[in-house]
Design a protein around this motif. Structure first.
Motif, PDB file in Angstrom:
ATOM      1  N   VAL A 165      -6.012  -7.972  -4.992  1.00 11.79           N
ATOM      2  CA  VAL A 165      -5.575  -8.264  -3.628  1.00 11.79           C
ATOM      3  C   VAL A 165      -6.620  -9.138  -2.935  1.00 11.79           C
TER       4      VAL A 165
ATOM      5  N   VAL B  36       4.309   3.008  -6.876  1.00 11.49           N
ATOM      6  CA  VAL B  36       4.222   3.295  -8.311  1.00 11.49           C
ATOM      7  C   VAL B  36       5.054   4.533  -8.593  1.00 11.49           C
TER       8      VAL B  36
ATOM      9  N   THR C  85       0.533   2.907  -0.374  1.00  9.83           N
ATOM     10  CA  THR C  85       1.686   2.290   0.294  1.00  9.83           C
ATOM     11  C   THR C  85       1.787   0.783   0.089  1.00  9.83           C
ATOM     12  N   ARG C  86       0.756   0.180  -0.511  1.00  8.37           N
ATOM     13  CA  ARG C  86       0.791  -1.273  -0.670  1.00  8.37           C
ATOM     14  C   ARG C  86       1.860  -1.687  -1.691  1.00  8.37           C
ATOM     15  N   THR C  87       1.785  -1.130  -2.891  1.00  9.89           N
ATOM     16  CA  THR C  87       2.784  -1.393  -3.934  1.00  9.89           C
ATOM     17  C   THR C  87       3.173  -0.054  -4.546  1.00  9.89           C
TER      18      THR C  87
ATOM     19  N   GLU D 192      -4.184  -3.788  -9.263  1.00  7.54           N
ATOM     20  CA  GLU D 192      -3.656  -4.999  -8.637  1.00  7.54           C
ATOM     21  C   GLU D 192      -4.812  -5.743  -7.975  1.00  7.54           C
TER      22      GLU D 192
ATOM     23  N   ASN E  50      -2.972   0.986  -7.365  1.00 11.61           N
ATOM     24  CA  ASN E  50      -1.778   1.543  -6.737  1.00 11.61           C
ATOM     25  C   ASN E  50      -1.462   2.829  -7.482  1.00 11.61           C
TER      26      ASN E  50
END
Length: 412
Positions: free
Chosen positions: A263, A346, A342-344, A261, A291
């Motif tokens: 960011v 999976v 913890t961001r996105t 990803e 992620n």
């Protein structure tokens, strides 16, 4: 004069010439040191034959190939004596990234001119560098490497020795494009390298069914990374990082799924205005980060957790700091230690109960490869996926390129 009496000897002479040019090979390997623990051999005549066949069957590439040769300079006319087998070796107890090769020179001055034409930088004392390729010229030899740290020892042991040990190519390669061999004492484990139109295969068993079994199970996976490894494979891969980690942590099974990803990262700095007042300044940059979800199974999860803590890989907020891509959370659940970014979130793909590593190409990957040359970036962008597989004593790696009009040997 009878025409048959002329034609027959001409045909025989042509056959002899073809044999020595195409098939006869000098199998004496003189430039592999005694302390080498890995050797890569490339059958130059086989690669040349494969290249010429591909060129002959792809006439659309003829004009492009000729113009490229004129601009970049011909290796054949560079002053190098082209060997039948290119010998590339790794020296025991050196970094995994350090590989070396020795070539004989027909004309050292011509070779220096070739290096300058290829934009190598003259570092003095007959040493040259371009990106991560280092060259040292010693009389009628040159040493090439991805590092120059071992140049002096190679010069003393191989180039100044009165009698070097000569190895037979048949110990390492058997009628394939190339080979990778791992040496441990008197034991040699060989892996063949085969170059096909759209893929490269490396394996130690030509009859293995691993490729078909694993590839069929993973054909619908679209994640950037998929990994599933048992204890033996974990131990093998941990040797590249920490030899004792696999045994000390008592890990029995490892599974991972990851995506990429892009960011935005905020960088805060401070400046001073005309009145010497501090002014906050914000700048933004785009970063590519993964992620992921990792599952670690252990026969003693408490001991595994304590091992991670002893290494200071788990902080007071239950973050796994050994993974540089933050934030994440690590937790225990029965026999499992699970690490999740913890961001996105999976989700795990279903396990297939095989040993494999699958890396699929992703355009976001290129932004983090700034240190590579344009040619290296172009080659990487042409790769579709890399797949490693293992079953029992059979090992296999496939580098699959995207389908193209030309075979790999003409593209790369």
């Amino acid at each position: 004069m009878n025409k048959k009496k002329i034609i027959v000897p001409l045909v025989l002479l042509l056959a002899v010439a073809v044999y020595f040019v195409v098939f006869h090979k000098n199998k004496n390997l003189r430039y592999i040191p005694e302390n080498a623990d890995a050797v890569v051999l490339i059958d130059i005549k086989k690669v040349t034959g494969q290249y010429l066949f591909s060129l002959a069957t792809n006439p659309s590439h003829w004009s492009g190939s000729q113009s490229k040769g004129k601009n970049s300079g011909s290796l054949k006319d560079s002053g190098i004596r082209i060997p039948d087998f290119l010998q590339i070796f790794h020296i025991k107890d050196t970094k995994f990234s350090e590989w070396y090769s020795i070539l004989e020179l027909k004309n050292s001055q011509k070779f220096i001119a070739f290096l300058k034409k290829q934009n190598f930088v003259d570092k003095g004392n007959n040493r040259f560098q371009k990106d991560q390729l280092f060259i040292m010229i010693n009389g009628d030899h040159c040493v090439a490497g991805t590092s120059d740290l071992a140049f002096e020892s190679i010069q003393k042991k191989l180039l100044k020795a009165s009698s070097n040990s000569v190895r037979d190519a048949d110990l390492f390669i058997h009628n394939t494009t190339g080979s990778i061999s791992f040496i441990s004492g008197q034991k040699i484990q060989n892996f063949s390298i085969e170059l096909h139109d759209n893929e490269i295969e490396i394996k130690n068993n030509l009859n293995s069914e691993i490729p078909t079994i694993i590839a069929s199970k993973l054909q619908n996976e679209n994640h950037f990374l998929e990994v599933e490894l048992d204890k033996e494979n974990i131990r093998n891969f941990s040797r590249f990082f920490n030899k004792s980690m696999a045994d000390s942590s008592q890990i029995e099974y490892f599974k991972a799924t990851a995506d990429l990803e892009q960011v935005s990262d905020t960088i805060i700095s401070y400046e001073y205005d005309d009145n010497f007042n501090e002014v906050e300044k914000k700048t933004f940059q785009k970063l590519t980060q993964p992620n992921y979800t990792l599952d670690i199974k252990s026969d003693d999860p408490d001991n595994t957790w304590k091992y991670f803590q002893s290494k200071k890989w788990i902080n007071s907020e239950n973050q796994f700091t050994a993974i540089p891509f933050q934030p994440n959370q690590v937790s225990r659940n029965n026999d499992d230690v699970v690490i999740k970014s913890t961001r996105t979130p999976v989700s795990f793909s279903p396990p297939i109960k095989e040993n494999y590593i699958l890396i699929k190409n992703n355009t976001l990957l290129y932004s983090s490869l700034k240190m590579l040359s344009n040619t290296e970036k172009r080659i990487i962008s042409d790769i579709d996926y890399v797949l490693y597989g293992n079953k029992s004593k059979d090992y296999w790696v496939k580098i699959k390129a995207k389908n193209g009009e030309l075979p790999l040997i003409l593209r790369w």
